[in-house]
Design an enzyme around this catalytic site. Structure first.
Site, PDB file in Angstrom:
ATOM      1  CB  SER A 232      -0.969  -0.067   1.072  1.00  0.00           C
ATOM      2  OG  SER A 232      -0.472   0.172   2.362  1.00  0.00           O
TER       3      SER A 232
ATOM      4  CG  HIS B 107      -4.256  -1.216  -0.169  1.00  0.00           C
ATOM      5  ND1 HIS B 107      -3.799  -1.335   1.102  1.00  0.00           N
ATOM      6  CD2 HIS B 107      -4.663  -2.495  -0.494  1.00  0.00           C
ATOM      7  CE1 HIS B 107      -4.015  -2.788   1.592  1.00  0.00           C
ATOM      8  NE2 HIS B 107      -4.439  -3.319   0.532  1.00  0.00           N
TER       9      HIS B 107
ATOM     10  CG  ASP C 277      -4.887  -6.429   2.512  1.00  0.00           C
ATOM     11  OD1 ASP C 277      -5.147  -7.654   3.104  1.00  0.00           O
ATOM     12  OD2 ASP C 277      -5.206  -5.752   1.661  1.00  0.00           O
TER      13      ASP C 277
END
Ligand SMILES: C[S@@+](CC[C@H](N)C(=O)[O-])C[C@H]1O[C@@H](n2cnc3c(N)ncnc32)[C@H](O)[C@@H]1O
Lengths: 196, 278
Positions: free
Chosen positions: A15, A42, A135
């Site tokens: 991300s 992301h 994540d």
């Protein structure tokens, strides 16, 4: 049984800082790179962005947005479209899905990694890059448990260390490399034919 | 969701296959050609919910306790929707398709895979603002009975209307979305005059055949859950339900490009995922 451990697919996720990380890694790969790469990054949900286009410009490998039920072809980097999960199918295809976000993220790295672990088991190489949330940690663990190879960008070389750190907290035996060495590492495996 | 035993992929695939076969044989819901990867995820979530250590255990329970099946359907299907989801799609219908729809004396439309109704109500609002609702009937179908009940009630949590309203505006809405619902404490109910034109019913793109003859069908974010063969079957049904020159709308990441039926459609506005039957 070296042949059983041949890698056939790479999954990659990150991300915060991951767009730059990919822009460091992907230009080191040759146009005839022998494995497909599926990636989840992301991005802020309101930013409609052409990530594949942005990454393409310095890279020799083909980089494109993943399409539903598209075959996972070698030498191509597939990027999850914003707002869709990306999954690997046992049949060698990609799937998109609009299931609820995971870790507030859609696409989610865990979703991609867990699907890869299930569909490809020991034939997966999973790489978790810089990022500011958790994540990917449990997905990378799933790949590790399925006998796949797992690599984490060193937290010190990460713009945001939470993501690689959480993965290492769950499983300290993941391989760790600083960002600049990930591309050369992949190139090396490419040259030696992906035998683990 | 990690599993202590970590069975290997082949065992899990076998167990999933047997579960889906049992469901088909006993309940006639056919998930056998659904995309496996996301189905596996949702079945794993169901295992946690039902406290079953393996898919086989879940299979046993589903076979012997029919009440569980309704609950399991909630996991097997994905009930994620919004009003005016992907506003550009609805804007394109308004600007590009409505001029054609105006030319018909009466209209039938079909929302296939309507989930809890958001898409069907969005379409009804759009038609109403274009002065077409009075001559329209919208069929809205799904395989999940619980979702169909909620769709029919047309009641949504009030917080969701912040996004719905923003979508409505971006979709080219002519008024305010609040013209179409009445909010009480935590929920809002959509107007009866919209509901009057929508018929919710059970229909499966996997096991049923042509639904009705319609001028427009919207089938969004359903096909991505199907494998290629089932996608083709479903698109075949949508095609056969359309009148000549009728329109088909798909989800933003769905396409006719790879379909066996691609030749039966004209790329009306592919960037908006709108196709016209030849
Ligand atoms: C992700 S929702 C899409 C809802 C809405 N169309 C939208 O785009 O917001 C998918 C829906 O497809 C339904 N569905 C799944 N299999 C189906 C089938 N075989 N026939 C009809 N609907 C199906 C599910 O129950 C669910 O309501």
């Amino acid at each position: 049984m070296a042949s059983a451990r041949r890698r056939e697919v790479i999954v990659m996720g990150g991300s915060a800082g991951a767009v730059d990380a990919l822009a460091t890694i992907l230009p080191s790969l040759p146009a005839d790179f022998s494995l497909p790469i599926a990636t989840v990054v992301h991005l802020p949900p309101d930013r409609v962005s052409d990530l594949a286009g942005a990454l393409s410009y310095r890279s020799a490998v083909r980089i494109k947005e993943a399409e539903d039920k598209e075959p996972l072809t070698p030498g191509c980097v597939f990027v999850a479209p914003p707002n869709y999960h990306l999954l690997l199918e046992r049949s060698g295809h990609l799937s998109l899905a609009v299931d609820d976000p995971v870790h507030f993220s859609r696409p989610s790295i865990d979703v991609l990694f867990e699907s890869a672990a299930l569909a490809y088991g020991p034939r997966v190489l999973g790489i978790l890059l810089t990022g500011a949330n958790e994540d990917g940690a449990s997905g990378l663990l799933a790949i590790h448990r399925a006998g796949g190879q797992t690599l984490v960008q060193s937290p010190e070389s990460a713009v945001a260390s939470a993501m690689p750190s959480s993965a290492l907290l769950l499983e300290p035996r993941h391989d760790v490399l600083p960002l600049e060495e990930i591309g050369p590492f992949l190139l090396q495996l490419h040259r030696t034919g992906w035998e683990a | 969701m990690t599993d202590a035993q970590d069975p290997n992929g082949e065992d899990v695939e076998l167990e999933l296959h047997l579960l889906l076969e049992s469901i088909y044989r006993k309940y006639h819901y056919d998930f056998r050609s659904y995309s496996e990867a996301s189905l596996q995820r949702r079945v794993r979530a169901a295992l946690v919910h039902f406290g079953c250590p393996t898919i086989s255990r879940l299979q046993e329970r589903v076979l012997h306790e029919p009440s569980i099946f309704t609950e399991l359907l909630r996991y097997l299907t994905v009930q994620v929707s919004d009003m005016f989801r992907d506003p550009t799609y609805f804007r394109a219908i308004r600007e590009k398709v409505v001029p054609y729809l105006r030319t018909y004396p009466s209209l039938k439309l079909w929302v296939a895979g309507c989930s809890t109704g958001e898409e069907a109500y969005s379409l009804a609002i759009l038609l109403s603002e274009e002065g077409l609702l009075e001559k329209s009937l919208i069929y809205a179908t799904d395989i999940n009975p619980e979702s169909l009940r909620r769709a029919e009630a047309g009641i949504y949590e009030v917080e969701r209307f912040v996004r719905f309203s923003e979508n409505y505006r971006l979709a080219g809405g002519r008024g305010s979305l609040s013209d179409y619902y009445t909010a009480s404490y935590s929920s809002a109910v959509l107007d009866r005059c919209l509901k009057k034109h929508i018929l919710f019913s059970d229909h499966s793109l996997a096991t049923d055949s042509v639904f009705a003859e319609v001028e427009f069908v919207s089938c969004r974010n359903v096909l991505i859950y199907f494998e290629r063969d089932l996608q083709d079957r479903a698109i075949g049904i949508l095609k056969d339900s359309l009148s000549r020159k009728g329109f088909l709308g798909l989800g933003m990441k769905e396409t006719l490009r790879f379909s066996a039926h691609a030749d039966s459609f004209h790329d009306f506005s592919p960037e908006d995922k709108l196709y016209q039957k030849l």
